[in-house]
Design a protein around this motif. Structure first.
Motif, PDB file in Angstrom:
ATOM      1  N   ALA A 203       1.060  -1.333   0.385  1.00 22.34           N
ATOM      2  CA  ALA A 203      -0.178  -0.092   0.126  1.00 22.34           C
ATOM      3  C   ALA A 203       0.803   1.280  -0.392  1.00 22.34           C
ATOM      4  N   ALA A 204      -0.104   2.512  -0.032  1.00 17.12           N
ATOM      5  CA  ALA A 204       1.080   3.510  -0.088  1.00 17.12           C
ATOM      6  C   ALA A 204       1.281   3.054   1.835  1.00 17.12           C
ATOM      7  N   THR A 205       2.661   4.545   1.713  1.00 19.60           N
ATOM      8  CA  THR A 205       3.213   3.952   3.279  1.00 19.60           C
ATOM      9  C   THR A 205       1.865   5.458   3.879  1.00 19.60           C
ATOM     10  N   SER A 206       1.165   5.956   3.356  1.00 23.66           N
ATOM     11  CA  SER A 206       0.091   6.664   4.525  1.00 23.66           C
ATOM     12  C   SER A 206      -0.877   6.280   5.013  1.00 23.66           C
ATOM     13  N   GLU A 207      -0.559   4.724   4.537  1.00 18.04           N
ATOM     14  CA  GLU A 207      -1.544   3.936   5.245  1.00 18.04           C
ATOM     15  C   GLU A 207      -0.355   3.157   6.016  1.00 18.04           C
ATOM     16  N   ILE A 208       0.896   3.503   6.674  1.00 21.35           N
ATOM     17  CA  ILE A 208       0.768   2.786   7.587  1.00 21.35           C
ATOM     18  C   ILE A 208       0.108   2.814   9.066  1.00 21.35           C
ATOM     19  N   GLY A 209       0.038   3.800   9.205  1.00 22.34           N
ATOM     20  CA  GLY A 209      -0.561   3.692  10.624  1.00 22.34           C
ATOM     21  C   GLY A 209      -1.641   2.873  11.316  1.00 22.34           C
ATOM     22  N   LYS A 210      -2.353   2.829  10.068  1.00 27.25           N
ATOM     23  CA  LYS A 210      -3.162   1.797   9.744  1.00 27.25           C
ATOM     24  C   LYS A 210      -3.223   0.338  10.179  1.00 27.25           C
ATOM     25  N   HIS A 211      -1.331  -0.069  10.361  1.00 21.69           N
ATOM     26  CA  HIS A 211      -1.234  -1.447   9.969  1.00 21.69           C
ATOM     27  C   HIS A 211       0.356  -2.098  11.833  1.00 21.69           C
ATOM     28  N   VAL A 212       0.899  -0.371  12.370  1.00 23.86           N
ATOM     29  CA  VAL A 212       1.886  -0.273  13.451  1.00 23.86           C
ATOM     30  C   VAL A 212       0.639   0.480  14.480  1.00 23.86           C
ATOM     31  N   ALA A 213       1.480  -0.669  15.327  1.00 22.73           N
ATOM     32  CA  ALA A 213       0.572   0.262  16.929  1.00 22.73           C
ATOM     33  C   ALA A 213       1.054   1.640  16.728  1.00 22.73           C
ATOM     34  N   ALA A 214       0.788   2.633  17.229  1.00 26.64           N
ATOM     35  CA  ALA A 214       1.930   4.153  17.817  1.00 26.64           C
ATOM     36  C   ALA A 214       2.372   4.060  18.795  1.00 26.64           C
ATOM     37  N   GLY A 215       3.706   4.576  18.790  1.00 21.21           N
ATOM     38  CA  GLY A 215       4.400   4.054  19.814  1.00 21.21           C
ATOM     39  C   GLY A 215       5.017   2.505  20.405  1.00 21.21           C
ATOM     40  N   SER A 216       5.375   1.966  19.380  1.00 20.52           N
ATOM     41  CA  SER A 216       5.501   0.639  19.578  1.00 20.52           C
ATOM     42  C   SER A 216       7.066   0.323  18.603  1.00 20.52           C
ATOM     43  N   CYS A 217       7.559   1.299  17.823  1.00 20.79           N
ATOM     44  CA  CYS A 217       8.728   1.141  17.025  1.00 20.79           C
ATOM     45  C   CYS A 217      10.026   1.425  17.870  1.00 20.79           C
ATOM     46  N   ARG A 218      10.742   0.759  17.222  1.00 20.59           N
ATOM     47  CA  ARG A 218      12.731   1.000  18.080  1.00 20.59           C
ATOM     48  C   ARG A 218      12.919   1.809  16.773  1.00 20.59           C
ATOM     49  N   PHE A 219      12.571   0.954  15.852  1.00 17.90           N
ATOM     50  CA  PHE A 219      13.414   1.688  14.266  1.00 17.90           C
ATOM     51  C   PHE A 219      12.329   1.866  12.926  1.00 17.90           C
ATOM     52  N   VAL A 220      12.799   3.436  12.441  1.00 16.71           N
ATOM     53  CA  VAL A 220      11.566   2.909  11.414  1.00 16.71           C
ATOM     54  C   VAL A 220      13.068   3.936  10.634  1.00 16.71           C
ATOM     55  N   HIS A 221      13.016   3.029   8.561  1.00 22.56           N
ATOM     56  CA  HIS A 221      13.490   3.323   7.926  1.00 22.56           C
ATOM     57  C   HIS A 221      12.370   4.210   7.234  1.00 22.56           C
ATOM     58  N   VAL A 222      13.611   5.231   6.649  1.00 22.07           N
ATOM     59  CA  VAL A 222      12.023   6.100   5.580  1.00 22.07           C
ATOM     60  C   VAL A 222      12.484   6.043   4.209  1.00 22.07           C
ATOM     61  N   ASP A 223      12.030   5.404   3.043  1.00 16.53           N
ATOM     62  CA  ASP A 223      13.537   5.323   1.842  1.00 16.53           C
ATOM     63  C   ASP A 223      11.721   4.662   1.246  1.00 16.53           C
ATOM     64  N   ALA A 224      10.588   5.371   1.319  1.00 17.63           N
ATOM     65  CA  ALA A 224       9.690   5.460  -0.045  1.00 17.63           C
ATOM     66  C   ALA A 224       9.861   6.017  -1.241  1.00 17.63           C
ATOM     67  N   SER A 225       8.930   6.792  -1.768  1.00 16.08           N
ATOM     68  CA  SER A 225       8.535   8.225  -2.366  1.00 16.08           C
ATOM     69  C   SER A 225       9.432   8.795  -1.420  1.00 16.08           C
ATOM     70  N   HIS A 226      10.445  10.089  -2.362  1.00 19.28           N
ATOM     71  CA  HIS A 226      11.315  10.793  -2.596  1.00 19.28           C
ATOM     72  C   HIS A 226      10.935  12.249  -2.330  1.00 19.28           C
ATOM     73  N   LEU A 227      10.383  12.565  -2.753  1.00 21.06           N
ATOM     74  CA  LEU A 227       8.834  13.643  -2.472  1.00 21.06           C
ATOM     75  C   LEU A 227       8.188  14.514  -1.678  1.00 21.06           C
ATOM     76  N   TYR A 228       8.563  15.699  -1.549  1.00 25.85           N
ATOM     77  CA  TYR A 228       8.619  16.634  -0.292  1.00 25.85           C
ATOM     78  C   TYR A 228       7.654  16.157   0.107  1.00 25.85           C
ATOM     79  N   ARG A 229       5.829  15.963   0.089  1.00 26.48           N
ATOM     80  CA  ARG A 229       5.407  16.136   0.599  1.00 26.48           C
ATOM     81  C   ARG A 229       4.870  14.687   1.772  1.00 26.48           C
ATOM     82  N   HIS A 230       5.306  13.711   0.703  1.00 32.35           N
ATOM     83  CA  HIS A 230       5.576  12.343   0.648  1.00 32.35           C
ATOM     84  C   HIS A 230       6.307  12.320   2.421  1.00 32.35           C
ATOM     85  N   VAL A 231       7.591  12.732   1.919  1.00 36.17           N
ATOM     86  CA  VAL A 231       8.914  12.452   3.115  1.00 36.17           C
ATOM     87  C   VAL A 231       8.081  12.985   4.366  1.00 36.17           C
TER      88      VAL A 231
END
Ligand SMILES: C[S@@+](CC[C@H](N)C(=O)[O-])C[C@H]1O[C@@H](n2cnc3c(N)ncnc32)[C@H](O)[C@@H]1O
Length: 283
Positions: free
Chosen positions: A119-147
């Protein structure tokens, strides 16, 4: 960005180096060391990668998943994106990408798949619980509004001691990533830990433990060069190009002052003698 050639068998790539992607060697070391350090010093937490492509960095992150943790990758995997600006970015650069190819590569090095969100990365909040992560790698769209949106999500997903890593924050072809990262640093509490040549490593919590771990790590590696800088009142470790071993310069080729072994002066005189109008001829 140009995809590298892969050496792939029917059961997947033979070596990690054969997996196509964009994951420099110094970032592979930093991921391995920082994830290992987190595993030794922090309680379990989830791991997320936004933008997996064929799995080059996901395979390394997957090495560090412990009991009680989940690893989620989110990618369009060739799916048609809704946003037209992403459509051109994705179709131009990631042609031939399929979820099956990602899964085949990943399973060549791990017994089981991560949680795969196609899915688009804007959907990630539906799949992973808030405040639950120790590591997030942001490497999807490289356009300003998506990053910028991915960084808002990363902040929401991470717990206070979690790390975010952002790809291509200073490449000449991705000014939007730079804008989104520094905007978050200057206005939204993101604190830099280490800058590699390709990736920004930071946290919304206390950067000091990770930063001093990285400094100690780099001091032990004589080939790595780094400097400490200060950006908007915050210390940051900046990794520089590794020192290359000096190789002896090749000896200059000897100058041949002859034409096929005959000294040039003699060759010129012989040519003059052989002209039809004789040695005195000319214009
Ligand atoms: C630069 S590649 C990721 C490289 C990968 N991390 C590696 O180590 O080789 C970017 C990936 O992000 C995906 N992508 C681009 N825009 C996206 C979006 N808006 N949502 C989800 N995935 C996206 C592309 O399909 C592509 O696989």
């Amino acid at each position: 960005m140009q995809a590298m050639n892969a050496r792939v068998t029917a059961s997947g790539p033979v070596r990690r180096a054969d997996v196509e992607g964009w994951f420099p060697a110094d970032d592979r070391v930093l991921f391995t060391e920082l994830l290992g350090w987190q595993s030794r010093t922090q309680p379990p937490g989830n791991l997320v990668e936004l933008g997996a492509y064929l799995g080059k960095s996901a395979i390394v992150i997957g090495d560090h998943v412990r009991d009680g943790e989940s690893f989620t990758v989110c990618d369009l995997f060739g799916m048609e994106p809704d946003a037209s600006d992403v459509r051109s970015e994705v179709t131009e650069q990631y042609g031939g990408l399929t979820r099956e190819r990602f899964e085949q590569n990943y399973l060549a090095f791990h017994d089981s798949l991560p949680v795969v969100v196609q899915a688009a990365t804007s959907e990630i909040g539906k799949h992973v619980a808030a405040g639950s992560c120790r590591f997030v790698h942001v490497d999807a769209s490289h356009l300003y509004r998506h990053v910028a949106g991915d960084l808002v999500d990363a902040r929401r997903l991470l717990r206070p001691d979690g790390l975010v890593v952002v790809d291509d924050f200073r490449a000449e072809h991705t000014p939007g990533v730079a804008a989104a990262v520094w905007e978050a640093v200057l206005g939204a509490g993101l604190r830099p830990v280490v800058l590699s040549r390709q990736k920004f490593y930071g946290t919304w919590g206390d950067p000091e433990p990770a930063r001093s771990f990285v400094e100690d790590l780099l001091r032990d590696r004589p080939r790595w060069r780094f400097v400490e800088d200060e950006i908007a009142g915050q210390r940051v470790v900046v990794v520089r190009r590794p020192i290359r071993r000096k190789t002896a310069a090749p000896a200059p080729a000897p100058v041949d002052k002859t034409e096929r072994g005959v000294p040039r002066r003699l060759a010129r005189a012989a040519r003059r003698m052989l002209r039809p109008e004789g040695p005195a001829g000319g214009r």
